[in-house]
Scaffold this active site. Structure first.
Site, short mmCIF file in Angstrom:
data_model
loop_
_atom_site.label_atom_id
_atom_site.label_comp_id
_atom_site.label_asym_id
_atom_site.label_seq_id
_atom_site.Cartn_x
_atom_site.Cartn_y
_atom_site.Cartn_z
CG ASP A 200 -1.90 1.11 1.29
OD1 ASP A 200 -3.12 0.82 1.31
OD2 ASP A 200 -1.48 2.29 1.31
CB ILE A 201 1.16 4.09 -2.41
CG1 ILE A 201 1.51 3.23 -3.63
CG2 ILE A 201 1.91 5.42 -2.47
CD1 ILE A 201 1.15 3.87 -4.95
CG ASN A 208 -4.57 11.02 -5.81
OD1 ASN A 208 -4.02 10.92 -6.89
ND2 ASN A 208 -5.27 10.05 -5.25
CG ASP A 217 -4.98 7.69 -12.48
OD1 ASP A 217 -5.23 7.39 -11.30
OD2 ASP A 217 -5.86 7.97 -13.32
CD GLU A 243 -3.43 3.42 -1.56
OE1 GLU A 243 -4.25 2.57 -1.15
OE2 GLU A 243 -2.45 3.80 -0.90
P1 GH3 Z 1 -1.60 5.47 4.10
O1 GH3 Z 1 -1.91 4.35 3.19
O2 GH3 Z 1 -0.15 5.75 4.22
O3 GH3 Z 1 -2.25 5.29 5.42
O4 GH3 Z 1 -2.22 6.81 3.50
P2 GH3 Z 1 -3.05 7.00 2.17
O5 GH3 Z 1 -3.20 8.44 1.90
O6 GH3 Z 1 -2.42 6.21 1.08
O7 GH3 Z 1 -4.42 6.43 2.65
P3 GH3 Z 1 -5.41 5.45 1.97
O8 GH3 Z 1 -4.70 4.20 1.61
O9 GH3 Z 1 -6.58 5.29 2.89
O10 GH3 Z 1 -5.89 6.26 0.69
C1 GH3 Z 1 -5.75 5.83 -0.58
C2 GH3 Z 1 -6.10 6.92 -1.56
O11 GH3 Z 1 -5.86 6.46 -2.89
C3 GH3 Z 1 -7.54 7.33 -1.56
C4 GH3 Z 1 -7.93 7.52 -3.00
O12 GH3 Z 1 -8.23 8.86 -3.25
C5 GH3 Z 1 -6.68 7.17 -3.77
N1 GH3 Z 1 -6.95 6.35 -4.93
C6 GH3 Z 1 -7.59 5.17 -4.96
N2 GH3 Z 1 -7.64 4.68 -6.23
C7 GH3 Z 1 -7.01 5.59 -7.03
C8 GH3 Z 1 -6.75 5.67 -8.44
O13 GH3 Z 1 -7.09 4.80 -9.23
N3 GH3 Z 1 -6.06 6.76 -8.88
C9 GH3 Z 1 -5.66 7.74 -8.04
N4 GH3 Z 1 -5.00 8.77 -8.56
N5 GH3 Z 1 -5.93 7.71 -6.71
C10 GH3 Z 1 -6.59 6.66 -6.20
MG MG Z 2 -2.01 4.19 1.12
MG MG Z 3 -4.79 2.16 0.72
MG MG Z 4 -5.31 1.28 3.17
#
Ligand code: GH3
Ligand code: MG
Ligand code: MG
Ligand code: MG
Length: 324
Positions: A200-201, A208, A217, A243
């Protein structure tokens, strides 16, 4: 042309089944331009396998693209050619990336062996090559490859749009669920070790927010590419959620999986991501949870849960880390 027999290699075939068990009767390609060495290798392996020998990377690439090889042995000491470059090409071309590669090198060539392993080369042999070691290492790679074939066929999912993620080109959740289900329901696969990574990023929302959703993306695509480059052809890499990416590594225990995860983590951190045609540079890190199948697991859910818990712990502990 040293190939003497046409070997059946399809799963469901009794010969192939025997091969999967013993790791014998495989198609082996040797890339070696020293005649005496090539002959010695071919003689040792020829007792068990169909062996072909070529002397240049060009010939090797042509053969591997056209044929069905189970292992390719590559000399890193080819006259006037870069054996490491060939390894890299074999690992990156779609047509050849699932074929196991074994490097052959002189003992003083440690640095290039390490680079090869970094490129995802599966194994290596140090000269002078011991006959028994040669046979054993080739057999290991053959078994691994045959196992992955039977895995894919018994799970019965094909590579099409319904099982491919449009953004990253990885498998999608549907494929992953089906594949994992097969690992637990197929009798021949139930006792095999399997490891699972959830990646998980870190702080992706802020990427974003700062660079825009399209840049996000692009980061996701590059993230997927780097993960694929660090995994083997037989590993299944799937987009799990937004992500989050899951890697399923057959025949892999927890320690080996932790090492794979650590290597991926380093590769994400090592070089900033270039997006928007190089106009933005983004530092990306990843947190990874790792789990391995345990004997008491009846279905994939428990293993997924353990990996997800490990991921949660990695985030809690400060991110950019692996927890297994
Ligand atoms: P962390 O995992 O470190 O806790 O923080 P985070 O900010 O990565 O938190 P989280 O995993 O909850 O959020 C993931 C974000 O990824 C939320 C959503 O807006 C974004 N996201 C999900 N799918 C896509 C996608 O296909 N493209 C883009 N650009 N963003 C996406
Ligand atoms: Mg994340
Ligand atoms: Mg996530
Ligand atoms: Mg998560």
């Amino acid at each position: 042309e040293l190939r003497s027999r046409a070997m059946a290699s399809r799963v469901g075939d009794p010969l192939a089944a025997a091969t999967a068990e013993t790791g014998h009767n495989a198609n082996v390609l040797i890339v070696e331009d020293r005649r005496s060495s090539a002959e010695r290798l071919a003689a040792a392996l020829g007792q068990y396998h169909c062996v072909e020998t070529v002397a240049t990377p060009q010939e090797a690439l042509e053969r591997v693209k056209a044929g069905d090889y189970d292992v390719v042995l590559v000399s890193l000491d080819l006259d006037g050619h870069d054996g490491l470059r060939l390894c890299s090409q074999l690992r990156s071309l779609d047509r050849t990336r699932t074929v196991p590669v074994v490097m052959m090198a002189d003992p003083h060539d440690r640095a290039r062996i390490m680079r090869g392993l970094d490129l995802g080369v599966h194994d290596y042999l140090v000269r002078p090559i011991d006959r028994n070691e040669l046979v054993a290492r080739v057999r290991t790679q053959v078994k691994r490859r045959r196992f992955s074939h039977s895995l894919r066929e018994s799970v019965q999912v094909s590579m099409d749009l319904a099982v491919t993620d449009g953004l990253t080109g990885l498998h999608n959740r549907r494929y992953l669920d089906s594949y994992l289900g097969g690992l637990f329901s197929e009798p021949s696969l139930r006792d095999r070790p399997v490891a699972l990574l959830i990646l998980d990023i870190d702080r992706f929302k802020s990427i974003n927010d700062r660079f825009g959703h399209d840049a996000g993306d692009e980061v996701l695509r590059e993230f997927a590419t780097r993960i694929r480059a660090q995994t083997r052809g037989i590993d299944v890499v799937a987009r799990f959620g937004g992500e989050e990416i899951v890697v399923v590594a057959p025949d892999t225990g927890l320690d080996a999986a932790r090492q794979v995860a650590e290597r991926i983590r380093e590769r994400i951190e090592a070089a900033a991501f270039q997006v928007q045609r190089g106009t933005s540079t983004i530092d990306v890190t990843v947190s990874i949870g790792v789990a391995a199948r345990q004997p008491e697991d009846d279905d994939p859910a428990q293993m997924l849960k353990r990996a997800d818990l490990a991921l949660y712990q990695a985030k809690q502990a400060g991110r950019n880390r692996v927890v297994a």
